[in-house]
Design a protein around this motif. Structure first.
Motif, short mmCIF file in Angstrom:
data_model
loop_
_atom_site.label_atom_id
_atom_site.label_comp_id
_atom_site.label_asym_id
_atom_site.label_seq_id
_atom_site.Cartn_x
_atom_site.Cartn_y
_atom_site.Cartn_z
N UNK A 192 -3.26 -5.81 -14.91
CA UNK A 192 -2.30 -5.67 -13.82
C UNK A 192 -0.91 -5.50 -14.41
N UNK A 193 -0.20 -4.50 -13.93
CA UNK A 193 1.16 -4.24 -14.42
C UNK A 193 2.12 -5.30 -13.90
N UNK A 194 3.10 -5.68 -14.73
CA UNK A 194 4.11 -6.63 -14.26
C UNK A 194 5.21 -5.90 -13.51
N UNK A 199 8.81 -1.38 -11.89
CA UNK A 199 10.19 -0.93 -11.67
C UNK A 199 10.54 0.24 -12.57
N UNK A 200 9.98 0.26 -13.80
CA UNK A 200 10.24 1.38 -14.69
C UNK A 200 9.73 2.69 -14.12
N UNK A 201 8.53 2.67 -13.55
CA UNK A 201 8.02 3.89 -12.93
C UNK A 201 8.85 4.28 -11.72
N UNK A 202 9.21 3.29 -10.89
CA UNK A 202 9.99 3.60 -9.69
C UNK A 202 11.35 4.19 -10.05
N UNK A 203 11.99 3.64 -11.09
CA UNK A 203 13.28 4.18 -11.50
C UNK A 203 13.17 5.62 -11.93
N UNK A 204 12.13 5.90 -12.72
CA UNK A 204 11.94 7.28 -13.18
C UNK A 204 11.61 8.20 -12.03
N UNK A 225 13.53 5.19 -0.15
CA UNK A 225 13.37 4.50 -1.43
C UNK A 225 12.67 3.16 -1.22
N UNK A 226 13.06 2.43 -0.15
CA UNK A 226 12.41 1.14 0.13
C UNK A 226 10.92 1.32 0.42
N UNK A 227 10.59 2.36 1.20
CA UNK A 227 9.19 2.60 1.52
C UNK A 227 8.36 2.88 0.27
N UNK A 228 8.91 3.69 -0.62
CA UNK A 228 8.21 3.99 -1.87
C UNK A 228 8.05 2.72 -2.71
N UNK A 229 9.10 1.89 -2.77
CA UNK A 229 9.04 0.66 -3.54
C UNK A 229 7.99 -0.29 -2.96
N UNK A 230 7.97 -0.42 -1.62
CA UNK A 230 6.99 -1.30 -0.99
C UNK A 230 5.56 -0.83 -1.29
N UNK A 231 5.37 0.45 -1.30
CA UNK A 231 4.05 1.01 -1.55
C UNK A 231 3.50 0.55 -2.90
N UNK A 232 4.36 0.58 -3.92
CA UNK A 232 3.92 0.20 -5.26
C UNK A 232 3.90 -1.32 -5.45
N UNK A 233 4.83 -2.03 -4.79
CA UNK A 233 4.98 -3.45 -5.08
C UNK A 233 4.02 -4.33 -4.28
#
Length: 275
Positions: A192-194, A199-204, A225-233
């Motif tokens: 599992x990624x930390x 965050x590194x992928x999201x920033x890129x 941006x929030x929606x994309x972040x929620x999707x991954x987090x």
């Protein structure tokens, strides 16, 4: 197979110390005895005692139905009465599908398994009675027990065959100390990624989405941006999945740079371009 008995079978042996004795009272069919032994083997139980089997003993069909639990049947002992079968026991549980007008402790299979673990650990000897397939235990047989075991099943249909009844108790006995987690996320060769890696992928990804013009709408940018972040987090993304997504971002970036322009959203998207 000799005399109905399979040569060999699973390498089963009684565990050290005391463990529950399964007592089959007046069982009617050899197949049911065999499948009960199979259920016992599944749950790590070994000691079987049989009271007054209707068709005598041994019964070749029992070994045929045991699916390799031969040693349990080989070691089973035959008794004329329940009292004889439990004479060397300190505690006796009895499965009972119907209410009885008696004052006695009642346990579910799970609670009974916990009690049996505690009893055997002292160490005291405990037995569990299972009645004949059609009628269950009679009053005199029930009188040999100090605790009842009842399974909370669908009241509209609580019928179990003998092996099913044994299997439920055997399962609870086994899982009472079995270390397998109740919930698990299988990652195989990855992990599992930390949060930092996510965050590194999201920033890129944000950099490339800005470059492509996908986030040009400033009024909607923060929400997108929030929606994309929620999707991954919100889930447990693995490092292998992140590497794959980094590869996707790389290829999208190369495609954008090869075209030398931002995609025109009024045109057909690039993945539809036959060229």
């Amino acid at each position: 197979m000799t005399g109905g008995r399979r040569e060999g079978g699973a390498e089963l042996a009684p565990p050290p110390g005391e463990s529950p004795i399964i007592v089959l009272v007046r069982p009617q069919l050899g197949e049911n005895i065999g499948t009960a032994a199979r259920a016992m083997a599944n749950g790590g139980l070994f000691h079987m005692r049989i009271v007054a089997p209707r068709d005598g003993w041994p019964q070749p069909y029992a070994w045929r139905a045991a699916s390799g639990a031969d040693k349990i049947l080989d070691a089973a002992t035959i008794h004329p009465t329940v009292a004889d079968a439990v004479a060397d026991c300190h505690r006796v549980f009895a499965t009972c599908p119907r209410p009885r007008h008696i004052v006695i402790p009642v346990r579910t299979a799970r609670a009974a398994a916990e009690d049996l673990r505690e009893i055997n650990a002292r160490p005291l000897r405990a037995a569990v009675l299972f009645g004949p397939e059609r009628a269950g235990l009679d009053n005199e047989e029930m009188a040999c027990a100090d605790t009842l075991v009842r399974y909370p099943l669908n009241p509209a249909h609580m019928s179990l065959n003998l092996a099913q009844a044994v299997m439920i108790l055997a399962y609870e006995w086994w899982t009472a100390t079995e270390p397998t987690p109740a919930r698990e996320f299988m990652t195989n060769e990855t992990r599992v990624a930390n949060k930092g890696e996510v965050d590194g992928l999201l920033g890129r990804l944000m950099v490339e989405l800005d470059a492509s013009g996908f986030l040009d709408n400033q009024a909607k940018r923060a929400g997108m941006v929030r929606n994309l972040a929620h999707w991954f987090q919100r889930g447990e993304v693995t490092t292998q999945e992140l590497r794959t997504l980094h590869g996707v971002v790389t290829e999208l970036s190369r495609g954008r740079m090869r075209r030398g322009r931002k995609p025109d959203l009024d045109e057909s998207p690039p993945w539809d371009d036959p060229a």
